[in-house]
Design a protein around this motif. Structure first.
Motif, PDB file in Angstrom:
ATOM      1  N   UNK A  97      -0.336   1.222  -4.171  1.00 37.23           N
ATOM      2  CA  UNK A  97      -1.524   1.873  -4.734  1.00 37.23           C
ATOM      3  C   UNK A  97      -1.790   1.370  -6.145  1.00 37.23           C
ATOM      4  N   UNK A  98      -0.709   1.131  -6.912  1.00 40.33           N
ATOM      5  CA  UNK A  98      -0.882   0.596  -8.262  1.00 40.33           C
ATOM      6  C   UNK A  98      -1.504  -0.794  -8.216  1.00 40.33           C
ATOM      7  N   UNK A  99      -1.123  -1.598  -7.215  1.00 41.07           N
ATOM      8  CA  UNK A  99      -1.679  -2.940  -7.087  1.00 41.07           C
ATOM      9  C   UNK A  99      -3.169  -2.883  -6.758  1.00 41.07           C
ATOM     10  N   UNK A 100      -3.531  -2.049  -5.796  1.00 44.85           N
ATOM     11  CA  UNK A 100      -4.949  -1.964  -5.409  1.00 44.85           C
ATOM     12  C   UNK A 100      -5.788  -1.487  -6.597  1.00 44.85           C
ATOM     13  N   UNK A 101      -5.224  -0.588  -7.401  1.00 47.07           N
ATOM     14  CA  UNK A 101      -5.963  -0.070  -8.557  1.00 47.07           C
ATOM     15  C   UNK A 101      -6.312  -1.162  -9.567  1.00 47.07           C
ATOM     16  N   UNK A 102      -5.569  -2.268  -9.549  1.00 49.12           N
ATOM     17  CA  UNK A 102      -5.849  -3.371 -10.478  1.00 49.12           C
ATOM     18  C   UNK A 102      -6.850  -4.377  -9.910  1.00 49.12           C
ATOM     19  N   UNK A 103      -7.226  -4.224  -8.643  1.00 43.24           N
ATOM     20  CA  UNK A 103      -8.120  -5.189  -7.989  1.00 43.24           C
ATOM     21  C   UNK A 103      -9.572  -4.853  -8.328  1.00 43.24           C
ATOM     22  N   UNK A 104     -10.224  -5.739  -9.028  1.00 43.96           N
ATOM     23  CA  UNK A 104     -11.635  -5.530  -9.343  1.00 43.96           C
ATOM     24  C   UNK A 104     -12.454  -5.650  -8.064  1.00 43.96           C
ATOM     25  N   UNK A 105     -13.299  -4.666  -7.819  1.00 47.82           N
ATOM     26  CA  UNK A 105     -14.170  -4.696  -6.645  1.00 47.82           C
ATOM     27  C   UNK A 105     -13.654  -3.905  -5.470  1.00 47.82           C
ATOM     28  N   UNK A 106     -12.324  -3.801  -5.304  1.00 51.30           N
ATOM     29  CA  UNK A 106     -11.758  -3.022  -4.201  1.00 51.30           C
ATOM     30  C   UNK A 106     -11.744  -1.540  -4.578  1.00 51.30           C
ATOM     31  N   UNK A 107     -11.822  -0.694  -3.558  1.00 52.97           N
ATOM     32  CA  UNK A 107     -11.787   0.755  -3.762  1.00 52.97           C
ATOM     33  C   UNK A 107     -10.496   1.308  -3.185  1.00 52.97           C
ATOM     34  N   UNK A 108      -9.719   1.996  -3.996  1.00 49.53           N
ATOM     35  CA  UNK A 108      -8.455   2.593  -3.572  1.00 49.53           C
ATOM     36  C   UNK A 108      -8.692   4.007  -3.072  1.00 49.53           C
TER      37      UNK A 108
END
Length: 242
Positions: free
Chosen positions: A136-147
């Motif tokens: 979840x921490x990784x997805x939170x750093x992805x610009x454009x993706x929604x966690x």
């Protein structure tokens, strides 16, 4: 299982409290197969059950198992509800500010995306992950993706299957049986994601003697090859080994 600290920690307990007890209590989630789960008899089972029992035997300790929801598993360790965590917890700098880890008992292993359709643009997708994990921490750093976060790993997979999320990001070891048992309905998408520094046992920082006993037991299993054999038995031949 690869996870990150979530929530606040309670006050630390007195030094070496667990060593003064007759029984060492091992805390786990019980909801993350093949690492840990509850079997039909209502008992903790899986890789970490077998590993924990063997470590207790080698350390000449009597142990009992306690289950706890993931989102409060570190605070309840620190507050004394059990004496150690063995629950697929990745060793991370953030967690090391609150708890003390043994050496890792699994090498770093990849996380992976799974979905019901190929060709998803993960950079702009809605991605499900378990709350408080390194995924979840990784997805939170992805610009454009929604966690979108869920309390349990099963709920992340259910969200992906129902269309609430385009994909799920989790430990690949956890997702392999999900994909294999889906009959082609679920597939891996995108590239594997290397996260975390391997899985270790977590202890209160005030319990160095207890941590050292388990650390020595882990090392003995690495030295004689039994840890690698257990990894193959429970996590599969392709899982990273020492």
């Amino acid at each position: 299982m690869n996870k990150i600290l979530f929530g606040t920690a309670a006050l630390a307990m007195s030094a070496s409290m667990a060593l003064a007890q007759d029984v060492v209590r091992l805390g786990t989630e019980g909801a993350y197969p093949p690492y840990n789960f509850i079997n039909d008899a209502g008992e903790v089972d899986g890789f970490e059950r077998a590993l924990g029992d063997e470590l207790c035997s080698r350390a000449e300790l009597t142990c009992e198992w306690v289950t706890n929801d993931w989102d409060s598993i570190i605070p309840n360790l620190v507050s004394g509800n059990y004496d150690a965590i063995i629950a697929g917890m990745s060793i991370t700098p953030e967690r090391e500010e609150v708890v003390a880890f043994t050496q890792n008992y699994t090498p770093p292993s990849p996380s992976a995306y799974a979905a019901t359709t190929d060709g998803i643009d993960l950079d702009t997708a809605v991605i499900a992950a378990q709350t408080g994990t390194i995924q979840s921490a990784h997805v939170a750093t992805m610009e454009g993706a929604t966690l979108v976060e869920y309390p349990s790993p099963d709920e992340t997979v259910a969200a992906m299957k129902s269309g609430e999320a385009d994909a799920v990001l989790s430990d690949k070891d956890y997702l392999i049986p999900v994909v294999e048992e889906s009959g082609g309905a679920v597939m891996f998408v995108g590239d594997d994601v290397p996260l975390g520094g391997g899985i270790g046992m977590a202890f209160r920082q005030s319990d160095p003697e207890l941590r050292e006993k388990f650390d020595a037991a882990i090392q003995s299993m690495k030295d004689d090859g039994t840890l690698n054999a257990m990894i193959v038995e429970y996590l599969g031949e392709d899982s990273p080994k020492f």
